[in-house]
Enzyme design. Structure first.
Site, short mmCIF file in Angstrom:
data_model
loop_
_atom_site.label_atom_id
_atom_site.label_comp_id
_atom_site.label_asym_id
_atom_site.label_seq_id
_atom_site.Cartn_x
_atom_site.Cartn_y
_atom_site.Cartn_z
N SER A 26 0.87 -1.03 -0.02
CA SER A 26 0.07 0.15 -0.15
C SER A 26 1.10 1.13 -0.10
O SER A 26 2.00 1.10 0.41
CB SER A 26 -0.83 0.04 1.35
N GLU A 65 -0.91 -2.16 -5.00
CA GLU A 65 -0.78 -0.92 -4.03
C GLU A 65 -2.25 -0.51 -3.62
O GLU A 65 -3.20 -0.08 -4.32
CB GLU A 65 -0.36 0.49 -4.60
ZN LIG Z 1 5.34 -1.07 -0.12
#
Ligand SMILES: [Zn+2]
Ligand SMILES: *[C@@H]1O[C@H](CO)[C@@H](O)[C@H](O)[C@H]1NC(C)=O
Length: 438
Positions: free
Chosen positions: A314, A389
């Site tokens: 993330s 992500e």
């Molecule tokens: Zn990362």
């Protein structure tokens, strides 16, 4: 007059109050800056500052897109002087980020307290579970579901934690005409929201199986906590810790840790930092760290049938593929098509206020980076390899993007699973088609 008991209570209250204060003390006086660059030269200059001063670049500045950089009290003057010299504009986003961290902690603690006991076996999705809880859970899964779950130990972390992972297979991986899908989270310690997504995948493949084909047609390898030392450190000491906890890199251990996602053998050392104090320090050599060696070794026997490899990070709502040097893999078009299918599956069920996922080559979308795990997997033989992500905290792109909103935990886990499933099915279909053609 206060009774002894009351004195005791007050004393304990004070103690726990100071424990919280001490915990985020590291971040006292850390300031988050918004950086606005006019042109590519300024952007490169600011990004290169990261190799000279131990600043933490949250978002890289580009012309037309501001960057965010976290700077400690000690490094502030040097950093601001460099910006002034280069004529780069900036503003303050958060003067003292310690306050944001204390708020996150309070909210997660409140959510954990409110939760109802689960009536069925499993971990809840109301809070972010610690290493010991996850470790015990994986063991218990192996005991309860011996027919198709194996708990394996990949090896020890730098600090000696046992790094476990699951192998989920109706044939105990003995049928090598089946595709293998690998999922992993928490290679980067501070990216807490990624843990529930691998735990959710485990739940839907083992405890609450509603889509049989996923279990029948695919062999799964799932490692929820790749970097347990860094992860625990991010709970106990430094919330925004990213690297592992390697010591002995500099005399006196002035700086600690290797960025594991710059340590894989993929263009190693070409777009990462050789400064031990940097958050993107690539380590003394490729695969110098036990945590990255683990991934290489557990996949080694399965490379020829590794249909899909996904490393979950993330934040930013992105699905990225290689390579981190800007070159496209030979199957770039297929990588893009499957990436889009995964992104669409997530977008269909995501919260309206969250942005749509963006899909593309990492350099085109984010930045150059070497030594990444999904680049390595792609080069080493995986058919399709990606970095996810997950969405940021309340759409914020700066420091706060890494924080966890207790209300979003289950949703993040569920929507990510929609993407993972779409990818796994497409990867499996392509794999079986190839076998049929042989
Ligand atoms: Zn990362
Ligand atoms: C191995 O898996 C394939 C694909 O799922 C299946 O068709 C085949 O029957 C399996 N072989 C054995 C020996 O179970």
């Amino acid at each position: 007059m206060l009774s002894t008991k009351m004195y005791k209570t007050i004393f304990i209250l004070c103690l726990s109050f100071f424990a919280v204060l001490a915990k985020h003390e590291f971040y006292d006086g850390h300031t988050l800056y918004n950086i606005v660059v006019k042109d590519v030269q300024q952007a490169e200059l600011v990004n290169e500052l990261g190799y000279q001063i131990p600043i933490d670049i949250w978002t890289y500045a580009k012309p037309g897109q501001p960057g965010q950089i976290l700077v400690s009290k000690e490094d502030k003057q040097q950093f601001l002087d460099a910006l002034h010299d280069a004529g780069v504009a900036y503003s303050i986003l958060t003067e003292n980020i310690r306050e944001s961290l204390e708020l996150e902690e309070e909210r997660l603690a409140a959510a954990a307290k409110q939760k109802n006991e689960r009536s069925t076996f499993g971990l809840d999705f109301e809070t972010i579970h610690r290493y010991e809880v996850v470790d015990a859970y994986l063991e218990e899964l192996g005991t309860r579901f011996p027919h198709y779950v194996r708990v394996e130990s990949a090896g020890r972390s730098v600090q000696g934690r046992d790094i476990k992972y699951l192998k989920i297979s109706t044939s105990h991986f003995q049928n090598d005409t089946k595709p293998v899908v690998m999922l992993q989270s928490l290679l980067h310690a501070r990216e807490w929201i990624t843990l529930p997504s691998t735990l959710y995948a485990i739940e839907k493949l083992v405890i609450d199986v509603t889509e049989r084909d996923l279990v029948d047609n695919i062999d799964w390898i799932i490692m929820p906590i790749v970097n347990p030392d860094g992860y625990e450190w991010s709970h106990t000491d430094t919330r925004f810790w990213r690297k592992n906890r390697r010591v002995g890199l500099l005399p006196g251990d002035t700086c600690v840790g290797v960025d594991l996602n710059r340590n894989f053998d993929a263009f190693w050392g070409t777009a990462s930092s050789s400064n031990v104090c940097s958050d993107t320090y690539h380590g003394p050599s490729a695969f110098s760290e036990p945590e990255t060696i683990n991934i290489r070794e557990i996949l080694r026997p399965y490379m020829s049938r590794l249909a899909l490899y996904i490393d979950i990070h993330s934040h930013g709502s992105m699905i990225l593929y290689g390579f981190g040097n800007g070159q496209l893999p030979p199957n770039g078009l297929i990588l893009h098509v499957v990436g889009v299918a995964m992104a669409q599956a997530i977008d269909e069920v995501k919260w309206a206020e969250k942005p749509n996922y963006v899909v593309g080559n990492i350099v085109a979308i984010l930045y150059r980076a070497s030594g990444g795990s999904s680049d390595w997997a792609q080069l080493a033989g995986a058919s399709l390899a990606y970095t996810y992500e997950l969405p940021s905290y309340r759409g914020q792109s700066g420091l706060n993007g890494f924080l966890v909103d207790p209300d979003f935990i289950e949703q993040a886990a569920y929507e990510t699973w929609e993407g993972l499933k779409a990818g796994a099915r497409q990867a499996a279909t392509a794999f079986y088609r190839q076998i049929a053609e042989k």
